[in-house]
Design a protein around this motif. Structure first.
Motif, PDB file in Angstrom:
ATOM      1  N   ASP A   1     -22.425  37.264 -16.382  1.00 14.87           N
ATOM      2  CA  ASP A   1     -21.316  37.489 -17.288  1.00 14.87           C
ATOM      3  C   ASP A   1     -20.960  36.211 -18.054  1.00 14.87           C
ATOM      4  N   PRO A   2     -20.579  36.311 -19.354  1.00 15.09           N
ATOM      5  CA  PRO A   2     -20.222  35.114 -20.113  1.00 15.09           C
ATOM      6  C   PRO A   2     -19.160  34.243 -19.454  1.00 15.09           C
ATOM      7  N   ASN A   3     -18.118  34.851 -18.893  1.00 11.20           N
ATOM      8  CA  ASN A   3     -17.079  34.045 -18.243  1.00 11.20           C
ATOM      9  C   ASN A   3     -17.625  33.301 -17.034  1.00 11.20           C
ATOM     10  N   ASP A   4     -18.480  33.971 -16.265  1.00  9.17           N
ATOM     11  CA  ASP A   4     -19.086  33.307 -15.107  1.00  9.17           C
ATOM     12  C   ASP A   4     -19.991  32.151 -15.546  1.00  9.17           C
ATOM     13  N   LEU A   5     -20.670  32.323 -16.670  1.00  9.91           N
ATOM     14  CA  LEU A   5     -21.572  31.273 -17.140  1.00  9.91           C
ATOM     15  C   LEU A   5     -20.812  30.038 -17.616  1.00  9.91           C
ATOM     16  N   VAL A   6     -19.737  30.246 -18.380  1.00 13.68           N
ATOM     17  CA  VAL A   6     -18.928  29.098 -18.805  1.00 13.68           C
ATOM     18  C   VAL A   6     -18.362  28.381 -17.587  1.00 13.68           C
ATOM     19  N   SER A   7     -17.881  29.148 -16.616  1.00 15.47           N
ATOM     20  CA  SER A   7     -17.343  28.547 -15.390  1.00 15.47           C
ATOM     21  C   SER A   7     -18.422  27.764 -14.651  1.00 15.47           C
ATOM     22  N   PHE A   8     -19.602  28.348 -14.522  1.00 19.18           N
ATOM     23  CA  PHE A   8     -20.723  27.701 -13.820  1.00 19.18           C
ATOM     24  C   PHE A   8     -21.051  26.352 -14.446  1.00 19.18           C
ATOM     25  N   LEU A   9     -21.166  26.324 -15.766  1.00 21.78           N
ATOM     26  CA  LEU A   9     -21.509  25.064 -16.435  1.00 21.78           C
ATOM     27  C   LEU A   9     -20.363  24.058 -16.374  1.00 21.78           C
ATOM     28  N   SER A  10     -19.128  24.542 -16.404  1.00 19.20           N
ATOM     29  CA  SER A  10     -17.982  23.627 -16.388  1.00 19.20           C
ATOM     30  C   SER A  10     -17.840  22.890 -15.067  1.00 19.20           C
ATOM     31  N   LYS A  11     -18.484  23.382 -14.035  1.00 16.92           N
ATOM     32  CA  LYS A  11     -18.465  22.693 -12.741  1.00 16.92           C
ATOM     33  C   LYS A  11     -19.530  21.594 -12.674  1.00 16.92           C
ATOM     34  N   ARG A  12     -20.346  21.507 -13.720  1.00 14.31           N
ATOM     35  CA  ARG A  12     -21.407  20.493 -13.804  1.00 14.31           C
ATOM     36  C   ARG A  12     -21.206  19.501 -14.941  1.00 14.31           C
ATOM     37  N   PHE A  13     -20.500  19.933 -15.978  1.00 13.94           N
ATOM     38  CA  PHE A  13     -20.305  19.110 -17.166  1.00 13.94           C
ATOM     39  C   PHE A  13     -18.841  19.166 -17.595  1.00 13.94           C
ATOM     40  N   THR A  14     -18.370  18.072 -18.162  1.00 19.10           N
ATOM     41  CA  THR A  14     -17.073  18.077 -18.829  1.00 19.10           C
ATOM     42  C   THR A  14     -17.280  18.546 -20.262  1.00 19.10           C
ATOM     43  N   PHE A  15     -16.653  19.662 -20.611  1.00 22.16           N
ATOM     44  CA  PHE A  15     -16.749  20.181 -21.966  1.00 22.16           C
ATOM     45  C   PHE A  15     -15.801  19.415 -22.883  1.00 22.16           C
ATOM     46  N   GLU A  16     -16.243  19.207 -24.118  1.00 26.41           N
ATOM     47  CA  GLU A  16     -15.408  18.624 -25.161  1.00 26.41           C
ATOM     48  C   GLU A  16     -15.138  19.692 -26.221  1.00 26.41           C
ATOM     49  N   PRO A  17     -14.050  19.556 -26.989  1.00 26.91           N
ATOM     50  CA  PRO A  17     -13.770  20.537 -28.043  1.00 26.91           C
ATOM     51  C   PRO A  17     -14.942  20.674 -29.009  1.00 26.91           C
ATOM     52  N   GLY A  18     -15.330  21.916 -29.282  1.00 31.53           N
ATOM     53  CA  GLY A  18     -16.455  22.180 -30.168  1.00 31.53           C
ATOM     54  C   GLY A  18     -17.776  22.365 -29.465  1.00 31.53           C
ATOM     55  N   ASP A  19     -17.858  22.049 -28.178  1.00 33.85           N
ATOM     56  CA  ASP A  19     -19.105  22.278 -27.447  1.00 33.85           C
ATOM     57  C   ASP A  19     -19.439  23.769 -27.419  1.00 33.85           C
ATOM     58  N   VAL A  20     -20.725  24.055 -27.303  1.00 36.88           N
ATOM     59  CA  VAL A  20     -21.229  25.426 -27.416  1.00 36.88           C
ATOM     60  C   VAL A  20     -21.911  25.833 -26.111  1.00 36.88           C
ATOM     61  N   VAL A  21     -21.653  27.067 -25.681  1.00 37.52           N
ATOM     62  CA  VAL A  21     -22.394  27.681 -24.577  1.00 37.52           C
ATOM     63  C   VAL A  21     -23.054  28.940 -25.117  1.00 37.52           C
ATOM     64  N   ALA A  22     -24.385  28.960 -25.150  1.00 34.60           N
ATOM     65  CA  ALA A  22     -25.143  30.117 -25.633  1.00 34.60           C
ATOM     66  C   ALA A  22     -25.657  30.897 -24.427  1.00 34.60           C
ATOM     67  N   PHE A  23     -25.571  32.235 -24.497  1.00 29.73           N
ATOM     68  CA  PHE A  23     -25.710  33.078 -23.313  1.00 29.73           C
ATOM     69  C   PHE A  23     -27.071  33.726 -23.138  1.00 29.73           C
ATOM     70  N   GLY A  24     -28.079  33.282 -23.874  1.00 23.58           N
ATOM     71  CA  GLY A  24     -29.405  33.855 -23.686  1.00 23.58           C
ATOM     72  C   GLY A  24     -29.659  35.026 -24.621  1.00 23.58           C
ATOM     73  N   SER A  25     -30.907  35.467 -24.630  1.00 18.70           N
ATOM     74  CA  SER A  25     -31.356  36.451 -25.615  1.00 18.70           C
ATOM     75  C   SER A  25     -32.104  37.603 -24.953  1.00 18.70           C
ATOM     76  N   PRO A  26     -32.006  38.795 -25.549  1.00 20.05           N
ATOM     77  CA  PRO A  26     -32.906  39.874 -25.129  1.00 20.05           C
ATOM     78  C   PRO A  26     -34.359  39.491 -25.406  1.00 20.05           C
TER      79      PRO A  26
END
Length: 238
Positions: free
Chosen positions: A184-209
């Motif tokens: 899920d997109p929310n789970d993915l943002v959370s997962f990455l945020s536990k590894r990296f400090t996000f800055e304003p404007g940073d992008v999280v792309a969720f993969g492709s079919p």
């Protein structure tokens, strides 16, 4: 609401996108007359999820991941809507991938899934271009023009049930829905945020079919996500 950025002779301007114009604090700018669209944000990094659709795993003969896999593209990879993408001189297998992407709105770290909506500015689209014949993910994914992004950020969007399609020269090549994501997109943002400090404007792309083919110079790629719009770029000689 849609947020966009325009490059004017005086520099970048950001504001609300309305019918081919940018409504900013200091006035209204007409796209094409007063300047051209820029990528809709200015990230320090683009965090990209891989292997997030079951059909992609089947096509690429990957194992289903137990947790999200990811890689990072640098800001140098950015290309704006309707700007040319240069075919890399070092590859003979250049592929596309139409992806939904979240834009982070504030500096944050360690975000729980239920808090993600409070730190996301909105959603846009990214084309995860890939030099498939290169030896590792950085070589395949992190180079100039590898991340067309835009055309704007949609601030009012539920990312969990969006129709997707990608067309090459008007031919439909991808057709899916974000409900088919493995993570899920929310789970993915959370997962990455536990590894990296996000800055304003940073992008999280969720993969492709599943990605059904290569692109060549002269090909026009159009990526459409319901509720956002269409990201369009043309491949040109490197």
């Amino acid at each position: 609401m849609r947020l966009a950025r325009i490059l004017t002779p005086s520099g970048p301007v950001e504001g609300r996108y309305e019918d081919g114009t940018i409504v900013a604090d200091d006035g209204v700018y007409e796209i094409g007359t007063d300047g051209r669209l820029l990528p809709p944000c200015d990230p320090t990094a683009l965090y990209c999820i891989g292997r997030n659709y079951a059909e992609t795993l089947e096509q690429m003969e990957y194992e289903r991941p137990e947790e999200p896999t990811f890689f990072i593209k640098p800001p140098a990879s950015l290309v704006a809507h309707e700007q040319p993408v240069h075919y890399p001189s070092f590859t003979d297998e250049f592929t596309y991938a139409g992806e939904l992407a979240a834009v982070i709105d504030e500096r944050c770290r360690g975000i729980d899934p239920g808090e993600v909506s409070s730190v996301v500015r909105g959603y846009t689209m990214m084309n995860d271009l890939d030099a498939l014949d290169q030896p590792n993910l950085p070589a395949r994914k992190a180079f100039d023009d590898a991340a067309p992004l835009g055309p704007w950020i949609e601030t009012d969007l539920d990312p969990t049930n969006i129709d997707i399609h990608t067309e090459i020269n008007g031919e439909r090549r991808q057709d899916a829905n974000t409900e088919l994501m493995l993570f899920d997109p929310n789970d993915l943002v959370s997962f990455l945020s536990k590894r990296f400090t996000f800055e304003p404007g940073d992008v999280v792309a969720f993969g492709s079919p599943a990605n059904p083919g290569l692109v060549e110079p002269g090909d026009e790629i159009e990526i459409t996500y319901g509720g956002i719009g269409t990201l369009r770029n043309t491949i040109v000689e490197g």
